[in-house]
Design an enzyme around this catalytic site. Structure first.
Site, PDB file in Angstrom:
ATOM      1  N   ILE A 130       0.652  -1.150   0.099  1.00 42.56           N
ATOM      2  CA  ILE A 130      -0.079  -0.122  -0.070  1.00 42.56           C
ATOM      3  C   ILE A 130       0.867   1.172  -0.064  1.00 42.56           C
ATOM      4  O   ILE A 130       1.829   1.320   1.054  1.00 42.56           O
ATOM      5  CB  ILE A 130      -0.945   0.061   1.279  1.00 42.56           C
ATOM      6  CG1 ILE A 130      -1.581  -1.217   1.377  1.00 42.56           C
ATOM      7  CG2 ILE A 130      -1.765   1.164   1.311  1.00 42.56           C
ATOM      8  CD1 ILE A 130      -2.319  -1.414   2.555  1.00 42.56           C
ATOM      9  N   GLY A 181       0.834 -21.025   7.087  1.00 43.97           N
ATOM     10  CA  GLY A 181       1.995 -20.237   6.947  1.00 43.97           C
ATOM     11  C   GLY A 181       1.447 -18.584   6.971  1.00 43.97           C
ATOM     12  O   GLY A 181       1.995 -17.874   6.466  1.00 43.97           O
ATOM     13  N   LYS A 199       4.885   0.168  13.109  1.00 39.49           N
ATOM     14  CA  LYS A 199       4.247   0.647  12.006  1.00 39.49           C
ATOM     15  C   LYS A 199       3.791   2.024  12.344  1.00 39.49           C
ATOM     16  O   LYS A 199       3.663   2.905  11.545  1.00 39.49           O
ATOM     17  CB  LYS A 199       3.286  -0.344  11.347  1.00 39.49           C
ATOM     18  CG  LYS A 199       4.235  -1.742  10.771  1.00 39.49           C
ATOM     19  CD  LYS A 199       3.226  -2.620  10.398  1.00 39.49           C
ATOM     20  CE  LYS A 199       4.075  -3.773   9.365  1.00 39.49           C
ATOM     21  NZ  LYS A 199       2.990  -5.149   9.402  1.00 39.49           N
ATOM     22  N   GLY A 297       3.387 -10.102   2.135  1.00 39.33           N
ATOM     23  CA  GLY A 297       3.410 -11.072   1.052  1.00 39.33           C
ATOM     24  C   GLY A 297       4.604 -10.621  -0.058  1.00 39.33           C
ATOM     25  O   GLY A 297       5.026  -9.425   0.017  1.00 39.33           O
TER      26      GLY A 297
HETATM   27  N1  HSE Z   1       3.915 -10.062  10.224  1.00 38.72           N
HETATM   28  C1  HSE Z   1       3.527  -8.994   9.544  1.00 38.72           C
HETATM   29  C2  HSE Z   1       1.994  -8.966   9.141  1.00 38.72           C
HETATM   30  C3  HSE Z   1       4.059  -8.949   7.868  1.00 38.72           C
HETATM   31  O1  HSE Z   1       1.383 -10.061   9.494  1.00 38.72           O
HETATM   32  O2  HSE Z   1       1.357  -7.754   8.741  1.00 38.72           O
HETATM   33  C4  HSE Z   1       3.975  -7.665   7.368  1.00 38.72           C
HETATM   34  O3  HSE Z   1       4.931  -6.692   7.811  1.00 38.72           O
END
Ligand code: HSE
Length: 405
Positions: A130, A181, A199, A297
């Site tokens: 994004i 996964g 974040k 991803g």
């Molecule tokens: N572990 C993080 C998530 C990966 O699940 O969003 C991406 O930063």
């Protein structure tokens, strides 16, 4: 433009793939060909065509004047920080997807980039594919950003979505997410909110122009959310989401918080489901805006990394201004932050409502038919401290979740 990629894991191999598949398009946009000259990894990849580019010694990259951009996609704070710092000091631009690195050392690395007239870009570190940092840095520049609220972690959003729709419990969905996964073997950083915390710190540092230290952000994860909490949310047409939030509450006053929130139907984050991320931004001129997409991803993340590489190539010899300064963003103490609270208590509403309203004032009462020995209420807006003091005087509290409804 010759570049080096540090780390040939999921994102690193994605970067090589994006540059390969979209080679012509990227060259026309960057106004020159972008070629991966080296890939640094501890491992070898015999039989893979990447092997001819693999090096094990970072000095080779650092000392090669042909390398103009270093892509750091190894993850972790060290040695990533040392490698990135050395690259910038050597006059090379750096692109990273590493939120742990940016949250901890972003201020210092941006300063070095400015001094050396190169760039340090990290679009992929928040919200995967994004383009939210670019929006904050170059699109919303006519606005004072007043609030950010985001679903910033795909793993926990996937788990909470399953808990909401299937009534499954936390352990069950975690086990399944790990099997498929979607969750790491060690899910701590995701489920305890630490990933979302880094974040929101990065987003806030850019949006408010001052460095927000992630260690100062009050953080709660999703481990205590139960199927019963979700049942209440469903009954009310609401949802429960792990949000990373920050808000300007005065001229120089901000709060930041990561926690599960009960969110109402009219909240734009209410229906962001599965592994998707979404970031809501409120600007004083813009009003509300939402950014939505794949937050993790291989290819979405690699796409954001490559976009930064193109920006670095287009801005050779020119530092792209970033509003993130070294000045620290002071946060309100968590005790002074105001929220509404969704509180589950034992007993029956008919018998306990007046006792509750004596403490909390007018509340919204919620009952779920299948949970006959308890009910819940939602308070008006009060500070965390007020909530704690009042809650101490009320017997039978089973859980509480902050609410934005
Ligand atoms: N572990 C993080 C998530 C990966 O699940 O969003 C991406 O930063």
């Amino acid at each position: 433009m010759k570049i080096a990629v540090l780390g040939y894991g999921t994102v690193g191999s994605g970067v090589v793939e994006v540059l390969d598949v979209n080679q012509k398009l990227i060259a026309s946009r960057a106004k020159e060909e972008i070629e991966v000259k080296y890939v640094l990894d501890l491992r070898d990849f015999p039989g893979d065509k990447i092997q001819e580019k693999i090096v094990h010694d970072y000095e080779i990259i650092l000392n090669d004047p042909e390398i103009g951009i270093v892509v750091e996609v190894m993850g972790g704070v060290e040695p990533a920080n040392t490698f990135v710092r050395k690259a910038l000091e050597a006059g090379k631009s750096v692109v990273t997807s590493n939120k742990a690195l940016v949250a901890k050392h972003g201020s210092a690395l941006l300063k070095t980039a400015r001094e050396k007239n190169v760039n340090f870009l990290f679009e992929a570190s928040v919200g995967g594919g994004i383009p939210i940092l670019r929006a904050l840095g170059s699109s919303l520049t006519g606005d004072e950003i007043e609030e950010i609220a985001g679903i910033l972690n795909g793993t926990t959003n996937y788990m909470m979505t399953r808990m909401f729709y299937e009534g499954a419990n936390y352990e069950e969905v975690l086990r399944e997410a790990q099997k498929n996964g979607f969750a790491e073997a060690d899910p701590t950083a995701d489920v305890e909110g630490q990933d979302a915390c880094r974040k929101i710190a990065i987003l806030s540092s850019l949006a408010y122009g001052r460095f927000l230290d992630f260690e100062k952000v009050y953080t709660e994860g999703i481990t205590k959310i139960t199927p019963e909490d979700m049942e209440y949310a469903r009954e009310m047409g609401r949802n429960i989401k792990l949000l990373g939030t920050s808000k300007r509450v005065g001229e120089d006053s901000f709060y930041a918080l990561v926690a599960p929130f009960l969110v109402g139907k009219n909240n734009p984050l209410h229906s962001v489901n599965g592994v998707f991320n979404s970031i809501f931004v409120h600007g004083n001129m813009l009003g509300d805006a939402m950014f939505y997409g794949s937050g993790a991803g291989k290819l979405p993340t690699a796409s954001a990394v490559v976009a930064d590489v193109v920006d670095c190539a287009k801005n050779k010899g020119r530092n792209i201004m970033m509003s993130w300064s070294e000045e620290k963003l002071d946060l309100l103490q968590i005790d002074d932050v105001k929220s509404r609270f969704f509180v589950r208590v034992s007993g029956h509403a008919a018998e306990r409502q007046s006792e509750i309203e004596e403490l909390f004032g007018k509340v919204e009462i919620v009952a779920v038919p299948s949970l006959s020995e308890e009910f819940a209420f939602i308070t008006g807006e009060i500070t965390e401290q007020e909530y704690r003091e009042k809650a101490e005087k009320l017997d039978g509290i089973q859980s509480r979740i902050r609410a934005r409804i």
